[in-house]
Design an enzyme around this catalytic site. Structure first.
Site, PDB file in Angstrom:
ATOM      1  N   ASP A 241      13.562  33.380  32.360  1.00  0.00           N
ATOM      2  CA  ASP A 241      13.992  34.784  32.369  1.00  0.00           C
ATOM      3  C   ASP A 241      15.483  34.876  32.046  1.00  0.00           C
ATOM      4  O   ASP A 241      16.221  33.884  32.120  1.00  0.00           O
ATOM      5  CB  ASP A 241      13.693  35.367  33.765  1.00  0.00           C
ATOM      6  CG  ASP A 241      13.459  36.865  33.740  1.00  0.00           C
ATOM      7  OD1 ASP A 241      13.800  37.512  32.733  1.00  0.00           O
ATOM      8  OD2 ASP A 241      12.950  37.396  34.746  1.00  0.00           O
TER       9      ASP A 241
ATOM     10  N   ASP B  37       8.777  44.848  30.688  1.00  0.00           N
ATOM     11  CA  ASP B  37       8.590  44.994  32.131  1.00  0.00           C
ATOM     12  C   ASP B  37       7.705  46.191  32.441  1.00  0.00           C
ATOM     13  O   ASP B  37       7.319  46.386  33.592  1.00  0.00           O
ATOM     14  CB  ASP B  37       9.946  45.167  32.831  1.00  0.00           C
ATOM     15  CG  ASP B  37      10.545  43.831  33.227  1.00  0.00           C
ATOM     16  OD1 ASP B  37       9.824  42.823  33.164  1.00  0.00           O
ATOM     17  OD2 ASP B  37      11.721  43.806  33.607  1.00  0.00           O
TER      18      ASP B  37
HETATM   19  C1  DGJ Z   1      12.392  40.455  35.075  1.00  0.00           C
HETATM   20  C2  DGJ Z   1      11.063  40.062  34.530  1.00  0.00           C
HETATM   21  O1  DGJ Z   1      10.799  40.750  33.357  1.00  0.00           O
HETATM   22  C3  DGJ Z   1       9.994  40.288  35.576  1.00  0.00           C
HETATM   23  O2  DGJ Z   1       8.739  39.997  35.050  1.00  0.00           O
HETATM   24  C4  DGJ Z   1      10.308  39.414  36.750  1.00  0.00           C
HETATM   25  O3  DGJ Z   1      10.210  38.075  36.393  1.00  0.00           O
HETATM   26  C5  DGJ Z   1      11.694  39.734  37.264  1.00  0.00           C
HETATM   27  N1  DGJ Z   1      12.685  39.660  36.235  1.00  0.00           N
HETATM   28  C6  DGJ Z   1      12.077  38.798  38.382  1.00  0.00           C
HETATM   29  O4  DGJ Z   1      13.363  38.983  38.789  1.00  0.00           O
END
Ligand code: DGJ
Length: 726
Positions: A478, A548
């Protein structure tokens, strides 16, 4: 032969396209054609060397003024000596002058592909019919050279490009701009199609006619960004999904990028794509070279559909590393939206145990497993298991999950550090920051200065440590903020313009070492959803978390836009809980799955809180996805319809004998009626049977009249129809 040279004319042929240019007077390289395949090689007639009779700017030695530099379509433009259009290359020489006068020197035809050093790129991957043309240009007044590489992937109608700027002089030069791709076209009758957005609403398609002057888009965020994808199209006015000319362009890069289309004085557009030159300046010492990221392009005379299918196939076959080419990846459950930070070993093993019974193959433990990460304010950088959640570390957790029959995957955000962390307390100087200025926070965190080798080595060691501590088969990488205060104390003042690009090179270096040392590891990339969704990242990880926003209706726009340039198999796509956590919308389980199937399918909700009936639905869904994995992930993709009332898309096997058609009704209406979706993917002569007990149709009927779907009252509905040729 894909590439031929005849009397200074170069012709690059793919199955359906030709790209051509030739040496013209005084050694300029004149672009002559990119589009449908043609036979002629010498195309000098296509462009007059002088169009403007007065105000000619001829090269210094052209005393009769027979060539106006700013009129000629060029392969790689210089500046400061008469081409007044936006330039591909800008150099400041050691005497402070800014000029580049690029003339042809030499060429070489090479079998196979040539790699841009230290950068992700397309590779041959066992394919045939691939050749590279290397062209050498030289600045007429200095020892600066440009090597241009065109690799022709004949079978997929794609040509890749990158350039090297070589300083053979003694004194350093400063590269202020070096585009990866230039394409000078002849008329402005095109629309620019770009894919723009924001967090949770990435890559929405926008189409607008070219206007005079300069248009385009950039990222200045240090990543390719949620806002502007480093992918775009130029299409003819009447181009649609199945007809009309369209070019598709990709930059294989994950940092600041710039795309410009300047419509010049004779309505002739110049297309440039490359690293964003804002904040960029690369000091190139004597005897050194700078390598641009690779770009690639395709042309389709048969509309957007064919363009996308060219790009999908190319990315699957040549950008994905061989390990993942055509290989089935596991169907996953991610605990983020199921638990957020509220989990421990027992909860995850319980989740895995239920998941295993439903056909799910991988459990991904998301954010919150390390340091003392109670929320997003702490512990990034401290990659040791959080005792409260995982008292015995990662090994027993991985074993528990493996015992439930699932693979185990883990989340990391290696590029970041929290202020509240052991790492930051020990090394406050390890973050990107400018001495004397405050440090901007993004999601409560700082970005590590990976340009500093010591920091980079810490990150590599931390990742290796985690990955070798248990049976970890998947890594969700991430990256949850953009870059600010972009400065590195490890570089001299006149090299600070290199930091953005060096940061990206460091990320690539780390990824490269991870996949080399853990060759079976599957990486899924993520940046707050789709903030770094680009072909640079796809080289290391064949799947990226698309957004997201997990709401199925929102995803229709995101996945539709993304599908123009990126294969379906690259898009992470999950069934999540309702009401949806981002929008509060309630969509049926059936609708959520029918949207999520078109991607790397998975779940992101607490399946232990579902009813037995819902769990039975999941069992059927995972079986369906596995059964149709190949068709969805490796088949040909078709956008069939998209309007305010419904969306439809489908997949067909290469022989067109197998078709999967999806339909989502967006709004219930007062006067229910039927709509017809024409199946462009059907083969006229075949007779198709709806294998779920439906009707039989001829392919030409499905293609020309279409498949009928009801528009009904009430909640949004989704349908999936599966046809086989009989
Ligand atoms: C952002 C990601 O896009 C989510 O899926 C998740 O992993 C969060 N970060 C966790 O902090």
């Amino acid at each position: 032969m894909a590439i031929i040279e005849r009397n200074g004319c170069f012709k690059l042929d793919t199955k359906n396209t030709t790209y051509a240019f030739q040496i013209t007077k005084f050694g300029f390289l004149m672009h002559t054609h990119y589009g449908a395949k043609i036979s002629d090689v010498d195309l000098a007639y296509v462009y007059p060397l002088v169009r403007n009779r007065s105000f000619i700017n001829a090269p210094a030695e052209d005393t009769n003024m027979v060539l106006n530099i700013t009129d000629v379509p060029q392969e790689y433009s210089g500046f400061g000596v008469g081409d007044f259009r936006t330039t591909a290359l800008r150099i400041r020489h050691s005497d402070g002058s800014r000029a580049a006068d690029l003339r042809y020197c030499d060429y070489e035809i090479i079998d196979g592909a040539v790699r841009p050093e230290k950068l992700p790129c397309a590779t041959v991957n066992g394919a045939k019919n691939i050749q590279t043309l290397k062209i050498i240009l030289k600045d007429s007044a200095t020892d600066v050279y440009v090597n241009m590489y065109y690799t022709v992937y004949e079978d997929t109608d794609v040509i890749t490009r990158f350039n090297e700027v070589v300083n053979k002089g003694d004194a350093p030069i400063y590269i202020e701009k070096a585009s990866s791709l230039q394409l000078d076209l002849f008329n402005r009758d095109y629309d620019l199609v770009q894919f723009e957005g924001r967090w949770a609403q990435e890559r929405h398609m926008k189409r607008a006619p070219l206007a005079s002057g300069t248009q385009g888009f950039v990222s200045r965020r240090g990543t390719s960004s949620h806002q502007h994808s480093p992918f775009f199209c130029l299409c003819e006015k009447d181009t649609n999904e199945k007809a009309g000319g369209v070019y598709g362009f990709h930059l294989v890069y994950s940092g600041n990028h710039r795309t410009e289309v300047e419509v010049a004085q004779f309505d002739n557009p110049r297309v440039l794509m490359g690293i964003n030159d804002e904040g960029f300046c690369w000091k190139l010492d004597g005897d050194d070279k700078f390598v641009t990221p690779q770009a690639f392009m395709t042309y389709s005379a048969d509309g957007f559909g064919k363009m996308s299918r060219n790009l999908h196939m190319f990315i699957r076959n040549h950008i994905f590393r061989p390990k993942w080419k055509g290989v089935r990846r596991p169907l996953l459950i991610n605990n983020w939206e199921a638990t957020y930070f509220d989990f421990d070993q027992q909860k995850l093993v319980e989740l895995a145990t239920t998941a295993g019974k439903l056909g799910i193959e991988l459990l991904v433990m998301d954010d919150g497993w390390f340091g003392h990460r109670e929320d997003d304010k702490t512990s990034l950088g401290d990659w040791v298991p959080y005792k409260k959640r995982l008292p015995a570390g990662l090994k027993p957790l991985a074993e528990g999950i493996n015992n439930a029959g699932l693979k185990f995957g883990i989340w990391m955000e290696p590029e970041m550090v929290s202020e509240d962390s052991e790492l930051y307390r020990a090394h406050p100087d390890w973050v990107l920051s400018i001495p004397g200025r405050g440090r901007s926070l993004g999601r409560n965190q700082y970005v590590l200065n990976l340009v500093n080798d010591e920091v980079k080595e810490y990150v590599v060691a931390a990742i290796f440590n985690v990955l070798s501590s248990a049976n970890i088969e998947y890594l969700k990488w991430d990256m949850n903020r953009y870059l600010t205060e972009v400065y590195s104390a490890t570089l001299s003042a006149d090299s600070q313009g290199e930091v953005y690009h060096r940061y990206v090179l460091a990320v690539y270096d780390i990824l490269d070492r991870v996949i080399t040392n853990f060759p079976n590891l599957l990486i899924e990339h993520c940046s707050g959803g789709g903030g770094r969704f680009d072909t640079g990242m796809l080289y290391y990880s064949p799947q990226i978390w698309t957004s997201d926003d997990t709401d199925a209706i929102e995803r229709l726009d995101v996945q539709h836009g993304t599908s123009f340039g990126f294969p379906i198999t690259s898009m992470g796509s999950h069934v999540s809980a309702v009401p949806n956590h981002q929008t509060g919308r309630v969509a049926s389980m059936n609708l959520r799955a029918n949207v999520a199937y078109s991607g790397t399918f998975g779940y992101e909700l607490d399946i232990n809180k579902l009813t037995d009936e819902e769990r039975e639905m999941i069992k059927a869904q995972t079986a369906f996805y596995k059964e149709n994995y190949d068709l969805i992930n490796n088949g040909d993709y078709f956008r069939l319809a998209k309007n305010d009332t419904f969306v439809s898309w489908g997949f067909a096997s290469p022989d067109r004998k197998d078709m999967l058609i999806f339909f989502v009704q967006l709004e219930g209406g007062p006067n229910g009626s039927d709509v017809f979706v024409k199946l462009d993917c059907a083969e006229n002569a075949f007779c198709y049977k709806d294998i779920d007990g439906g009707d039989t149709y001829f392919g030409d009927t499905l293609k020309n009249i279409g498949l009928c779907f009801p528009l009904t009252q009430g909640e949004r509905k989704a349908y999936c129809k599966h046809f086989k040729a009989i």
